[in-house]
Design a protein around this motif. Structure first.
Motif, short mmCIF file in Angstrom:
data_model
loop_
_atom_site.label_atom_id
_atom_site.label_comp_id
_atom_site.label_asym_id
_atom_site.label_seq_id
_atom_site.Cartn_x
_atom_site.Cartn_y
_atom_site.Cartn_z
N ALA A 368 27.15 18.98 -62.20
CA ALA A 368 27.09 18.10 -61.57
C ALA A 368 25.99 17.77 -60.58
O ALA A 368 25.63 18.81 -60.03
N TYR A 378 34.69 15.34 -60.69
CA TYR A 378 34.99 15.39 -61.85
C TYR A 378 36.40 15.20 -62.52
O TYR A 378 37.09 15.40 -61.48
N ILE A 389 32.23 12.89 -65.06
CA ILE A 389 31.57 13.63 -63.98
C ILE A 389 30.65 12.65 -63.41
O ILE A 389 29.99 11.44 -63.95
#
Length: 411
Positions: A368, A378, A389
């Motif tokens: 991420a 997410y 995400i």
């Protein structure tokens, strides 16, 4: 913010309890296919927080599936807010914008704005496209309409909110007054004059069935407690002899049963992966590594991983059917223990691993960006076949392979 610490930090006692060996060998690149679709976040008005907020583990964003064709995206809007009469001196208000986004075109079908009075976690996914929303000491339910429906209002401060992995049980922990009314007033006044925290209270633990509000258990504790809910009860670990430990399942109705006996040089930490599977962290001796075992409630050991102490602050997301789980942790540039100091400059990245619960097979792995220490950036679809995400200024949606069964893994 101080009084809601338990909502953000279920605790250092579960430090890194869900990180995979793959991280130790390779953490600079994600192992993921191209996303099925990308929805840019700039047109939505989303602006990530700076790295300054990483160490506070504040909650400022959430990303979940409502159903196969819709996402719920919520995030902090950076605006000045007028202080309200009901705002206390410790309030840290933020404005949260909620959006229902249609897939695959990314169209915003509905939006709303909610004012929160702190930076603790404010949203949890329930079942069937419903969500639990917290505003200070009141809980609401919502769905794709984004209307807030009163669910529970607590007369005392809420310290912790937690759902079981299948979202059928809800744990709420609130202040429980342990002083007389006169003593409480005196302690509050002394704290205010000295600029100190309010007097410490005991904690009331209440476990509630989500669908009908029925209370199934109550307990009193000195501090907020991360009670590992599973099935119709919870897990506990007891010392047996020396470095041997016994893990028990304690139903709210009925007698406890022994699930497993393990060896560990530290007190094992237990959690649940779905309604019938627990995850146990043990220490492997003199080193800093931990071993994690997935064990069914019947005592069958399903799979295990080894973890090193570079990893901190685990968060999780579950598929509604209980077949998949997503684990997120942040990697620190050096090994750390629960009490070691470090700062945001030492955080290297946030990686999320999606696993099949029955076999432990890795379905996908991705980073991420930017990283969020409080998680919730997410999520998994109800059937575990899609993963979403926040990454590189976009919402990325990935289609995942079919869930691997134990038989398929053997073949």
């Amino acid at each position: 913010m101080r009084r809601l610490l338990g909502i953000r930090l279920v605790s250092w006692s579960v430090l890194g309890f869900l990180t995979l060996t793959a991280w130790g060998a390779k953490h600079d690149k994600g192992e993921a296919p191209p996303p099925t679709l990308r929805i840019p976040t700039d047109p939505l008005g989303y602006h990530p927080l700076s790295s300054f907020y990483l160490m506070g583990r504040t909650s400022s964003v959430s990303l979940d599936f409502v159903d196969d064709d819709h996402l719920l995206f919520t995030f902090r809007v950076p605006v000045l807010l007028k202080r309200l009469v009901e705002c206390g001196p410790e309030d840290e208000d933020q404005l949260i914008r909620a959006m229902v986004i249609h897939l695959p075109d990314g169209k915003v079908e509905r939006s709303a704005e909610w004012r929160m009075h702190d930076r603790g976690r404010y949203l949890w996914a329930l079942r069937d496209g419903k969500f639990l929303v917290r505003q200070r000491d009141q809980l609401f339910t919502t769905d794709s309409s984004l209307n807030l429906h009163p669910y529970i209002e607590s007369k005392s401060p809420i310290r912790l909110v937690k759902l079981s992995p299948d979202a059928r049980l809800l744990l709420i922990e609130t202040d429980l007054e342990k002083h007389t009314e006169e003593e409480h007033r005196r302690l509050v006044e002394e704290a205010r004059q000295a600029g100190l925290s309010m007097p410490r209270e005991d904690v009331q633990l209440s476990v509630i069935q989500v669908d009908n509000h029925t209370a199934v258990g109550h307990a009193r504790a000195y501090n907020p407690t991360d009670l590992p809910l599973i099935a119709d009860g919870y897990l506990e670990t007891l010392s047996a002899k020396g470095d041997h430990w016994m893990v028990r399942y304690k139903p709210f109705q009925g007698e406890p049963s022994v699930v497993a006996e393990v060896a560990s040089s530290c007190h094992p930490n237990e959690s649940s992966l779905n309604g019938q599977t627990l995850f146990l962290s043990t220490c492997s001796g003199g080193g800093s590594d931990h071993v994690f075992q997935a064990i069914s409630l019947t005592g069958k050991r399903l799979w295990s991983y080894r973890w090193d102490s570079h990893f901190i602050w685990p968060t999780t997301a579950y598929s509604e059917n209980g077949q998949r789980i997503a684990f997120s942790t942040l990697r620190v540039a050096r090994p750390v223990s629960a009490m070691d100091p470090f700062d945001e400059t030492e955080l290297q990245g946030q990686r999320i691993e999606v696993l099949d619960v029955e076999t432990g097979k890795l379905a996908m792995s991705q980073f991420a960006t930017p990283m969020l220490s409080g998680g919730q950036n997410y999520g998994l679809s109800a059937d575990g076949r899609r993963f979403v995400i926040l990454r590189e200024n976009a919402i990325e949606v990935y289609d995942l392979p079919a869930v691997t069964t134990a038989l398929a893994a053997v073949n």
